[in-house]
Write a protein that holds these residues in place. Sequence first.
Motif, PDB file in Angstrom:
ATOM      1  N   TYR A  96      67.969  38.285  79.499  1.00 46.37           N
ATOM      2  CA  TYR A  96      69.083  39.230  79.394  1.00 46.37           C
ATOM      3  C   TYR A  96      70.413  38.656  79.874  1.00 46.37           C
ATOM      4  O   TYR A  96      71.476  39.037  79.384  1.00 46.37           O
ATOM      5  CB  TYR A  96      68.757  40.507  80.177  1.00 46.37           C
ATOM      6  N   ARG A  97      70.351  37.742  80.833  1.00 46.42           N
ATOM      7  CA  ARG A  97      71.593  37.162  81.360  1.00 46.42           C
ATOM      8  C   ARG A  97      72.351  36.374  80.300  1.00 46.42           C
ATOM      9  O   ARG A  97      73.541  36.100  80.462  1.00 46.42           O
ATOM     10  CB  ARG A  97      71.288  36.261  82.558  1.00 46.42           C
ATOM     11  N   ARG A  98      71.679  36.024  79.223  1.00 48.31           N
ATOM     12  CA  ARG A  98      72.368  35.310  78.147  1.00 48.31           C
ATOM     13  C   ARG A  98      73.332  36.218  77.397  1.00 48.31           C
ATOM     14  O   ARG A  98      74.212  35.741  76.681  1.00 48.31           O
ATOM     15  CB  ARG A  98      71.346  34.717  77.163  1.00 48.31           C
ATOM     16  N   HIS A  99      73.136  37.518  77.511  1.00 45.79           N
ATOM     17  CA  HIS A  99      74.020  38.470  76.832  1.00 45.79           C
ATOM     18  C   HIS A  99      75.225  38.759  77.729  1.00 45.79           C
ATOM     19  O   HIS A  99      75.060  39.156  78.884  1.00 45.79           O
ATOM     20  CB  HIS A  99      73.271  39.769  76.529  1.00 45.79           C
ATOM     21  N   PRO A 100      76.436  38.572  77.230  1.00 46.83           N
ATOM     22  CA  PRO A 100      77.620  38.766  78.081  1.00 46.83           C
ATOM     23  C   PRO A 100      77.806  40.192  78.580  1.00 46.83           C
ATOM     24  O   PRO A 100      78.496  40.417  79.578  1.00 46.83           O
ATOM     25  CB  PRO A 100      78.781  38.352  77.171  1.00 46.83           C
ATOM     26  N   GLY A 101      77.172  41.157  77.918  1.00 49.74           N
ATOM     27  CA  GLY A 101      77.334  42.545  78.338  1.00 49.74           C
ATOM     28  C   GLY A 101      76.391  42.984  79.435  1.00 49.74           C
ATOM     29  O   GLY A 101      76.606  44.012  80.072  1.00 49.74           O
ATOM     30  N   PHE A 102      75.346  42.208  79.687  1.00 46.16           N
ATOM     31  CA  PHE A 102      74.342  42.588  80.694  1.00 46.16           C
ATOM     32  C   PHE A 102      74.942  42.405  82.082  1.00 46.16           C
ATOM     33  O   PHE A 102      75.281  41.298  82.487  1.00 46.16           O
ATOM     34  CB  PHE A 102      73.092  41.731  80.530  1.00 46.16           C
ATOM     35  N   ALA A 103      75.061  43.508  82.829  1.00 45.11           N
ATOM     36  CA  ALA A 103      75.822  43.436  84.079  1.00 45.11           C
ATOM     37  C   ALA A 103      75.158  44.107  85.267  1.00 45.11           C
ATOM     38  O   ALA A 103      75.753  44.186  86.342  1.00 45.11           O
ATOM     39  CB  ALA A 103      77.207  44.062  83.863  1.00 45.11           C
ATOM     40  N   LEU A 130      67.561  39.596  91.783  1.00 38.95           N
ATOM     41  CA  LEU A 130      68.879  40.100  91.397  1.00 38.95           C
ATOM     42  C   LEU A 130      69.968  39.505  92.284  1.00 38.95           C
ATOM     43  O   LEU A 130      71.021  39.084  91.800  1.00 38.95           O
ATOM     44  CB  LEU A 130      68.921  41.632  91.501  1.00 38.95           C
ATOM     45  N   ALA A 131      69.707  39.489  93.597  1.00 42.57           N
ATOM     46  CA  ALA A 131      70.700  38.949  94.522  1.00 42.57           C
ATOM     47  C   ALA A 131      70.997  37.487  94.205  1.00 42.57           C
ATOM     48  O   ALA A 131      72.157  37.058  94.213  1.00 42.57           O
ATOM     49  CB  ALA A 131      70.217  39.101  95.959  1.00 42.57           C
ATOM     50  N   ALA A 132      69.942  36.720  93.918  1.00 40.77           N
ATOM     51  CA  ALA A 132      70.121  35.296  93.620  1.00 40.77           C
ATOM     52  C   ALA A 132      70.940  35.084  92.348  1.00 40.77           C
ATOM     53  O   ALA A 132      71.690  34.110  92.239  1.00 40.77           O
ATOM     54  CB  ALA A 132      68.757  34.621  93.493  1.00 40.77           C
ATOM     55  N   GLU A 133      70.790  35.995  91.393  1.00 39.64           N
ATOM     56  CA  GLU A 133      71.514  35.891  90.124  1.00 39.64           C
ATOM     57  C   GLU A 133      72.841  36.658  90.151  1.00 39.64           C
ATOM     58  O   GLU A 133      73.545  36.714  89.143  1.00 39.64           O
ATOM     59  CB  GLU A 133      70.646  36.424  88.973  1.00 39.64           C
ATOM     60  N   GLU A 134      73.147  37.254  91.292  1.00 40.67           N
ATOM     61  CA  GLU A 134      74.373  38.045  91.458  1.00 40.67           C
ATOM     62  C   GLU A 134      74.439  39.203  90.467  1.00 40.67           C
ATOM     63  O   GLU A 134      75.496  39.538  89.930  1.00 40.67           O
ATOM     64  CB  GLU A 134      75.628  37.158  91.361  1.00 40.67           C
ATOM     65  N   VAL A 135      73.284  39.821  90.240  1.00 44.30           N
ATOM     66  CA  VAL A 135      73.181  40.997  89.370  1.00 44.30           C
ATOM     67  C   VAL A 135      73.074  42.231  90.272  1.00 44.30           C
ATOM     68  O   VAL A 135      72.151  42.322  91.075  1.00 44.30           O
ATOM     69  CB  VAL A 135      71.943  40.913  88.452  1.00 44.30           C
ATOM     70  N   PRO A 136      73.993  43.179  90.166  1.00 43.42           N
ATOM     71  CA  PRO A 136      73.938  44.350  91.044  1.00 43.42           C
ATOM     72  C   PRO A 136      72.842  45.328  90.657  1.00 43.42           C
ATOM     73  O   PRO A 136      72.314  45.308  89.545  1.00 43.42           O
ATOM     74  CB  PRO A 136      75.325  44.981  90.871  1.00 43.42           C
ATOM     75  N   PHE A 137      72.532  46.220  91.593  1.00 41.70           N
ATOM     76  CA  PHE A 137      71.463  47.194  91.429  1.00 41.70           C
ATOM     77  C   PHE A 137      72.021  48.600  91.572  1.00 41.70           C
ATOM     78  O   PHE A 137      72.660  48.924  92.574  1.00 41.70           O
ATOM     79  CB  PHE A 137      70.380  46.947  92.490  1.00 41.70           C
ATOM     80  N   ASP A 138      71.804  49.448  90.559  1.00 41.19           N
ATOM     81  CA  ASP A 138      72.157  50.863  90.628  1.00 41.19           C
ATOM     82  C   ASP A 138      71.025  51.613  91.313  1.00 41.19           C
ATOM     83  O   ASP A 138      69.879  51.551  90.859  1.00 41.19           O
ATOM     84  CB  ASP A 138      72.354  51.427  89.221  1.00 41.19           C
TER      85      ASP A 138
END
Length: 282
Positions: A96-103, A130-138
């Motif tokens: 999913y990280r390959r998609h620029p919209g995945f945030a 998530l933390a390692a990839e700097e992806v936030p969590f809702d």
Amino acid sequence: MTVIDAHQHFWNLETGSYPWLTPESGPIFRTFEPEELIPQLAAAGVERTVLVQSMDSYADTDAMLAQADAHDFIGAVVGWVPLDRPEEAAGALERYRRHPGFAGVRHLIHDDPDPDWVVRDAVVEGLRLLAAEEVPFDVVAVLPRHLEHVPTLAERVPGLRMVIDHLAKPPIKDKGWEPWASLLARAAECPGVYAKVSGLNTAASETWTGEELRPYVEHAVELFGPGRLMFGGDWPVATLAGDYAKVWRETRVALSGLSEAERAMVLGGTAAHFYGIQEDSS
């Protein structure tokens, strides 16, 4: 500054599976797609949105990313990966990280019968990805127990940025205050924790107004400051208690004590920073 709605949904009952959505859900038990929301965003002056998952499934996330490809107003997508299966989650994140919209990532933790699901060891391991990839969590915090876990997660997963959806549903309708107010204060002490001024109308009385929401919103402003708060319309769930125009209008009433610059942060700047939305690409 770009005006951003940091929390909205789409779902298609013909192509997707949403077990939580039943005929008992009333007027939201139908398909909601971009074409219906677009004119309402335009009327409110909202330029971009954050599209948030409605089901814990790859199918829902894939559908949202396809919608982001088709509609420029979708500035970011908060999807899903199986956090309780870390090895599988790692592969899904890589894809999913390959998609620029995945945030971002969210899990419907409030639908799990175990209120402590989010602090299970396997889930914490998933959140560390998530933390390692700097992806936030809702964080969907409906029960006080859910909100209690936010400081715990901040301690166990250093570097994880979290945002509390819907201000953890304060007890507005009952004019309640505790334990919500104190638990939110504890969560706000963690610098990596943000919150959404969203979904409040469905926690309020049938005749709700911005003035009814104001004490809860102002408490959040005092705790987080405008730089860690973001507006969300929560469409189409919000239609259970009003329409998009009323949510937009009355949220601004609840925020009327802020300066123009502070309101601009809550109405767009914070979301742009948190989700990495390019403000000049609308």
